[in-house]
Scaffold this active site. Structure first.
Site, PDB file in Angstrom:
ATOM      1  N   HIS A 109      30.001  63.610  64.046  1.00 39.91           N
ATOM      2  CA  HIS A 109      29.827  61.990  64.434  1.00 39.91           C
ATOM      3  C   HIS A 109      30.451  61.653  65.630  1.00 39.91           C
ATOM      4  O   HIS A 109      31.531  62.661  66.306  1.00 39.91           O
ATOM      5  CB  HIS A 109      30.610  61.276  63.388  1.00 39.91           C
ATOM      6  CG  HIS A 109      32.004  61.695  63.200  1.00 39.91           C
ATOM      7  ND1 HIS A 109      32.663  62.946  62.635  1.00 39.91           N
ATOM      8  CD2 HIS A 109      33.212  60.804  63.545  1.00 39.91           C
ATOM      9  CE1 HIS A 109      33.624  62.790  62.572  1.00 39.91           C
ATOM     10  NE2 HIS A 109      34.274  61.907  63.185  1.00 39.91           N
ATOM     11  N   ARG A 281      45.227  59.719  64.541  1.00 39.88           N
ATOM     12  CA  ARG A 281      44.382  59.439  65.534  1.00 39.88           C
ATOM     13  C   ARG A 281      44.656  58.004  65.965  1.00 39.88           C
ATOM     14  O   ARG A 281      44.895  57.135  65.259  1.00 39.88           O
ATOM     15  CB  ARG A 281      43.058  59.384  64.997  1.00 39.88           C
ATOM     16  CG  ARG A 281      41.806  59.178  66.257  1.00 39.88           C
ATOM     17  CD  ARG A 281      40.532  59.317  65.535  1.00 39.88           C
ATOM     18  NE  ARG A 281      40.213  58.008  65.035  1.00 39.88           N
ATOM     19  CZ  ARG A 281      39.177  57.568  64.236  1.00 39.88           C
ATOM     20  NH1 ARG A 281      38.336  58.569  63.997  1.00 39.88           N
ATOM     21  NH2 ARG A 281      39.138  56.603  63.751  1.00 39.88           N
TER      22      ARG A 281
END
Length: 318
Positions: A109, A281
């Site tokens: 992805h 992240r």
């Protein structure tokens, strides 16, 4: 104006100690202590290297905490929280991916392509790394487009794809160790449907390169039924994820990976069983993609206004 980004690994920036990690993307940057206080010339060199190599790796950045990671990422622009998954407690823009809570991104992805202006840069920090396994692999979606047969390139140039956060998890190849935790995580991820139509080929706003905007959030291609869409997606994905087109990183605690989310896909390999893996992240707000025909992406389904208002209140209070 587009930047001219030389692709040859023979071209080195004297400002950085760069060690390419694969033939088509990926380089390790040595001798840099990451922070928001990077000298302007050092950051400029890192930015040039990111556009050229697509993903950069930095070992031994254990001094970075959540605040430092956010401040570093902010050098690239405004930070953006994940549209559907809450940020880590006590932070505004840190997404914690904890294997004990079902977060395993083990399919190909590009981050958050179901959003209209999906992130342009992602900054990932290794916090808890299993003793064996848990590598991440990236693929170069620019090189993949450039190496398509001419007929497939022409088709890709015309196609538009619908991306959604409610993609089919049944396609997962393996059952996760903690099925209940994974189910709970996915329920949060897809609690509110978000859907966007993107051109399959976008023009990079800084380099002018053309890249394929695909990955596991693609639900269908406009004008094609779901069966034909899945077959065609598999054809394009096979070109993107050719081994020659990838780079693999074996994590150590304190490592940081920074990638151009407009020209890559990635896959977090879930080969560590029930061991613990935690990465955090931070993402930087991106631009609305524009195709080779000059047409921009279109939002089809967005978050409800009540949810957006709650998010805004939470950010204001943070």
């Amino acid at each position: 104006m587009h930047l001219e980004i030389p692709m040859s690994h023979d071209i080195q920036d004297p400002t950085l100690d760069l060690a390419p990690r694969a033939g088509r993307l990926g380089a390790e940057v040595r001798g840099v202590r990451l922070s928001a206080d990077l000298a302007p010339e050092t950051f400029a060199a890192i930015h040039r290297a990111l556009l050229r190599h697509k993903v950069l790796f930095f070992r031994g950045q254990r001094h970075l905490d959540d605040a430092g990671q956010q401040a570093l990422a902010r050098l690239w622009g405004e930070l953006v929280a994940h549209p559907t998954v809450p940020s880590k407690d006590g932070t505004r823009h840190v997404l914690e991916l904890d294997s004990f809570h079902g977060a395993r991104a083990n399919s190909w992805h590009t981050d958050v392509t179901f959003d209209l202006a999906y992130p342009k840069v992602s900054v990932l920090r290794g916090v808890v790394i299993p003793p064996v396994g848990g590598d991440t692999v990236w693929a170069n979606t620019v090189a993949a487009y450039e190496r398509l047969p001419a007929e497939l390139q022409a088709l890709a140039d015309r196609l538009r794809a619908v991306h959604t956060n409610t993609y089919d998890y049944a396609h997962a190849r393996e059952t996760p160790p903690d099925v209940d935790a994974t189910r709970r995580y996915r329920e949060v991820f897809a609690a509110h449907e978000v859907e966007t139509e993107h051109p399959v080929v976008r023009v990079h706003p800084e380099t002018g390169e053309r890249s394929l905007v695909l990955g596991h959030f693609v639900q269908r291609f406009q004008g094609l039924n779901s069966a034909d869409s899945q077959h065609l997606l598999a054809v394009f994905q096979a070109h993107i994820t050719r081994l020659e087109n990838t780079v693999r990183w074996s994590w150590q605690e304190g490592d940081v990976a920074i990638w151009d989310n407009r020209s890559t896909q990635h896959y977090a390999i879930a080969d560590y069983g029930d061991a613990h893996r935690v990465v955090r992240r931070v993402t930087v707000e991106g631009e609305v993609p524009v195709g080779v025909d000059g047409l921009a992406s279109v939002a089809l389904k967005t978050l409800p206004q009540a949810v957006l208002a709650q998010r805004a209140q939470a950010e204001a209070a943070a």
